[in-house]
Design a protein around this motif. Structure first.
Motif, PDB file in Angstrom:
ATOM      1  N   HIS A 127       0.832  -1.213   0.000  1.00  0.00           N
ATOM      2  CA  HIS A 127       0.000   0.000   0.000  1.00  0.00           C
ATOM      3  C   HIS A 127       0.862   1.256   0.000  1.00  0.00           C
ATOM      4  N   LEU A 128       1.968   1.178   0.710  1.00  0.00           N
ATOM      5  CA  LEU A 128       2.890   2.317   0.762  1.00  0.00           C
ATOM      6  C   LEU A 128       3.451   2.603  -0.630  1.00  0.00           C
ATOM      7  N   ALA A 129       3.811   1.538  -1.350  1.00  0.00           N
ATOM      8  CA  ALA A 129       4.370   1.711  -2.698  1.00  0.00           C
ATOM      9  C   ALA A 129       3.348   2.361  -3.614  1.00  0.00           C
ATOM     10  N   ILE A 130       2.098   1.947  -3.497  1.00  0.00           N
ATOM     11  CA  ILE A 130       1.068   2.494  -4.385  1.00  0.00           C
ATOM     12  C   ILE A 130       0.651   3.897  -3.917  1.00  0.00           C
ATOM     13  N   ALA A 131       0.565   4.094  -2.616  1.00  0.00           N
ATOM     14  CA  ALA A 131       0.192   5.418  -2.077  1.00  0.00           C
ATOM     15  C   ALA A 131       1.140   6.503  -2.557  1.00  0.00           C
ATOM     16  N   THR A 132       2.420   6.156  -2.677  1.00  0.00           N
ATOM     17  CA  THR A 132       3.427   7.160  -3.037  1.00  0.00           C
ATOM     18  C   THR A 132       3.764   7.115  -4.529  1.00  0.00           C
ATOM     19  N   ASN A 133       3.076   6.266  -5.287  1.00  0.00           N
ATOM     20  CA  ASN A 133       3.407   6.077  -6.708  1.00  0.00           C
ATOM     21  C   ASN A 133       4.901   5.807  -6.886  1.00  0.00           C
TER      22      ASN A 133
ATOM     23  N   GLU B 132       4.644 -15.468   2.804  1.00  0.00           N
ATOM     24  CA  GLU B 132       4.906 -14.079   3.240  1.00  0.00           C
ATOM     25  C   GLU B 132       5.285 -13.216   2.040  1.00  0.00           C
ATOM     26  N   ARG B 133       5.730 -13.841   0.956  1.00  0.00           N
ATOM     27  CA  ARG B 133       6.045 -13.113  -0.286  1.00  0.00           C
ATOM     28  C   ARG B 133       4.776 -12.965  -1.128  1.00  0.00           C
ATOM     29  N   THR B 134       4.063 -14.080  -1.341  1.00  0.00           N
ATOM     30  CA  THR B 134       2.862 -14.021  -2.192  1.00  0.00           C
ATOM     31  C   THR B 134       1.779 -13.164  -1.541  1.00  0.00           C
ATOM     32  N   ALA B 135       1.795 -13.045  -0.206  1.00  0.00           N
ATOM     33  CA  ALA B 135       0.843 -12.134   0.451  1.00  0.00           C
ATOM     34  C   ALA B 135       0.952 -10.749  -0.190  1.00  0.00           C
ATOM     35  N   LYS B 136       2.189 -10.341  -0.476  1.00  0.00           N
ATOM     36  CA  LYS B 136       2.379  -8.991  -1.052  1.00  0.00           C
ATOM     37  C   LYS B 136       2.021  -8.960  -2.541  1.00  0.00           C
ATOM     38  N   TRP B 137       2.569  -9.909  -3.312  1.00  0.00           N
ATOM     39  CA  TRP B 137       2.289  -9.885  -4.764  1.00  0.00           C
ATOM     40  C   TRP B 137       0.789 -10.025  -5.015  1.00  0.00           C
ATOM     41  N   ASN B 138       0.140 -10.911  -4.271  1.00  0.00           N
ATOM     42  CA  ASN B 138      -1.298 -11.107  -4.472  1.00  0.00           C
ATOM     43  C   ASN B 138      -2.082  -9.842  -4.124  1.00  0.00           C
ATOM     44  N   GLU B 139      -1.590  -9.098  -3.137  1.00  0.00           N
ATOM     45  CA  GLU B 139      -2.253  -7.835  -2.774  1.00  0.00           C
ATOM     46  C   GLU B 139      -2.167  -6.831  -3.944  1.00  0.00           C
ATOM     47  N   VAL B 140      -1.030  -6.833  -4.640  1.00  0.00           N
ATOM     48  CA  VAL B 140      -0.931  -5.932  -5.803  1.00  0.00           C
ATOM     49  C   VAL B 140      -1.957  -6.349  -6.863  1.00  0.00           C
ATOM     50  N   LEU B 141      -2.094  -7.672  -7.055  1.00  0.00           N
ATOM     51  CA  LEU B 141      -3.069  -8.153  -8.052  1.00  0.00           C
ATOM     52  C   LEU B 141      -4.483  -7.676  -7.691  1.00  0.00           C
ATOM     53  N   ARG B 142      -4.806  -7.745  -6.402  1.00  0.00           N
ATOM     54  CA  ARG B 142      -6.148  -7.298  -5.975  1.00  0.00           C
ATOM     55  C   ARG B 142      -6.322  -5.798  -6.209  1.00  0.00           C
TER      56      ARG B 142
END
Ligand code: PGA
Ligand code: ZN
Length: 428
Positions: free
Chosen positions: A377-383, A396-406
């Protein structure tokens, strides 16, 4: 207003204890943050407080947890949770040290993250929207580990991360799919060569039986090809050398144990630039040590217009250190890790400072991670434009990548994806 702040012990992906903080608001809204932890940590990072006693090999966090529950919690109760800056300033002020060593950056960051999520949950909006407003719509280009080495693989090879970055995909999901195909192709190559398919700390393949560090580069190219792509065209290679781990500050030399070679800084720069000539490398992190500004300058003069050069241990997400880099013209990108600096506000300020000075921010996880997705969220919030969270395997890795997909799905047609154009802001 905050009703309660509660820290507890949970565990990270390396089976080490870490700090989880829940902040509950008067209307029962809850925000939660779980603190990550590095292995190849920089000398200039904010201090992660560990008990240093017999339990968990000295890695217990009971003191940090105690600091949250006894010292920080009572002093956060009167603050409006929506004022993240006020919360973070209060945390910094209570600690009172420049590197958060009294209460621990892990205690402080846990509170900062939990407050942030509580604010977003109060408004019932995603965290990227809460922090970034309507302008937050740029999905990050993924930098994904295929082989893990260095401190993350018991030093089986000297270099820490062999990664790929998709460069021809028009969307995040297509780019990430390419990476997954490359990861699985690399697995097949390992199997074919009779190497065990075991994995290192961040989910990348464990480099068993490697004769040289360069073998990793060859293997990456083969994996890209086996997956049906063209190296350099569809995917580029990124390296995290994490060279502070094998730098001798007294002699000013770099020791490659696997090859039994000791290199001067000029030779080290020479080796990296030879690799850039031979392989489609588009990004190098910590090519030179955090203590070797001169070596970092040499490397930047050699490669800084051609490829991305990221400072991780060198900058430790610290504006003062990045300012020095900008003034000296060292590197052109900054790895951003929340726990290197210790609060959400400071992390965002560091990303903005980086962007305002024409350097590229790469938001990053740690080698010790959890299901927490704050950094996405931080990465997207700050572009920010780029995200590095380890490999394509392990939850713990796919938790993040999957969140980007969502989030990509949620943003729909308003999503922007920079693809390889992400490097343009640094003149690469
Ligand atoms: P660390 O590794 O979390 O162990 O520091 C990640 C990196 O060096 O980028
Ligand atoms: Zn690094």
């Amino acid at each position: 207003k905050i009703k309660s702040v509660k820290a507890r012990q949970v565990f990270d992906s390396r089976a080490n204890p870490t700090v989880e903080v829940d902040i509950t608001l008067k209307d029962e809204t809850v925000g939660r943050g779980i603190v990550p932890s590095g292995a190849s940590t920089g000398l200039f990072e904010a201090v992660e407080l560990r008990d240093g006693e017999e339990t968990f090999d000295g890695k217990g966090v009971s003191k940090a947890i105690h600091h949250v529950n006894e010292q920080l919690a009572p002093l956060l109760l009167d603050i409006d949770v929506r004022d993240q800056k006020a919360i973070d300033s209060r945390l910094i002020e209570i600690d009172g040290t420049p590197n958060k060593s009294r209460l621990g950056a892990n205690a402080i960051l846990g509170c900062s993250m939990a407050a942030c999520w509580a604010g977003a949950n109060y408004y019932k909006v995603p965290l990227y929207r809460y922090l970034g407003g309507s302008a937050a719509n740029k999905l990050p280009v993924p930098m994904v580990q295929i082989i893990g080495g260095g401190a993350h693989a018991d030093n089986a090879i000297d270099i820490q991360d062999f990664l790929v970055i998709p460069t021809s995909a028009p969307t995040f999901s297509e780019g990430y799919e390419m990476v997954v195909n490359v990861y699985n192709a690399a697995k097949m190559i390992f199997k074919g060569a009779g190497k065990p398919v075991s994995i290192a700390d961040e989910g990348g393949l464990w480099p068993t039986g490697f004769q040289s560090n360069e073998e990793g580069l060859k293997l990456l190219c083969e994996s890209i090809e086996l997956a049906g792509y063209t190296p350099g065209q569809d995917l580029g290679i990124a390296l995290d050398i994490a060279s502070s781990e094998f730098y001798d500050p007294e002699r000013g030399t770099y020791r490659l144990e696997l090859e039994e070679k000791t290199l001067t800084k000029e030779e080290m720069v020479g080796m990296l630039s030879d690799w850039v000539d031979k392989y489609p490398i588009i990004s190098i992190e910590d090519g030179m040590s955090e203590l070797d500004w001169e070596g970092n300058l040499l490397l930047t003069q050699k490669l800084g217009k051609k490829i991305q050069l990221i400072g991780d241990d060198l900058f430790t997400t610290n504006i003062e250190r990045i300012r020095k880099g900008v003034e000296m013209k060292v590197d052109n990108a900054v790895l951003i890790k929340m726990n290197q600096i210790g609060t959400i506000t400071e992390t965002i300020e560091t990303i903005e400072f980086t962007q305002n000075h024409g350097y590229l921010p790469v938001v990053s996880a740690r080698s010790g991670e959890t299901e927490d997705c704050t950094i996405v969220h931080l990465a997207i919030a700050t572009n920010a434009g780029q995200l590095k969270v380890g490999s394509a395997a392990r939850s713990e890795r796919t938790a993040k990548w999957n969140e980007v997909l969502r989030i990509e799905e949620a943003l729909g047609s308003s999503a922007r994806y920079p693809s390889k154009g992400v490097f343009a802001a640094a003149g690469i």
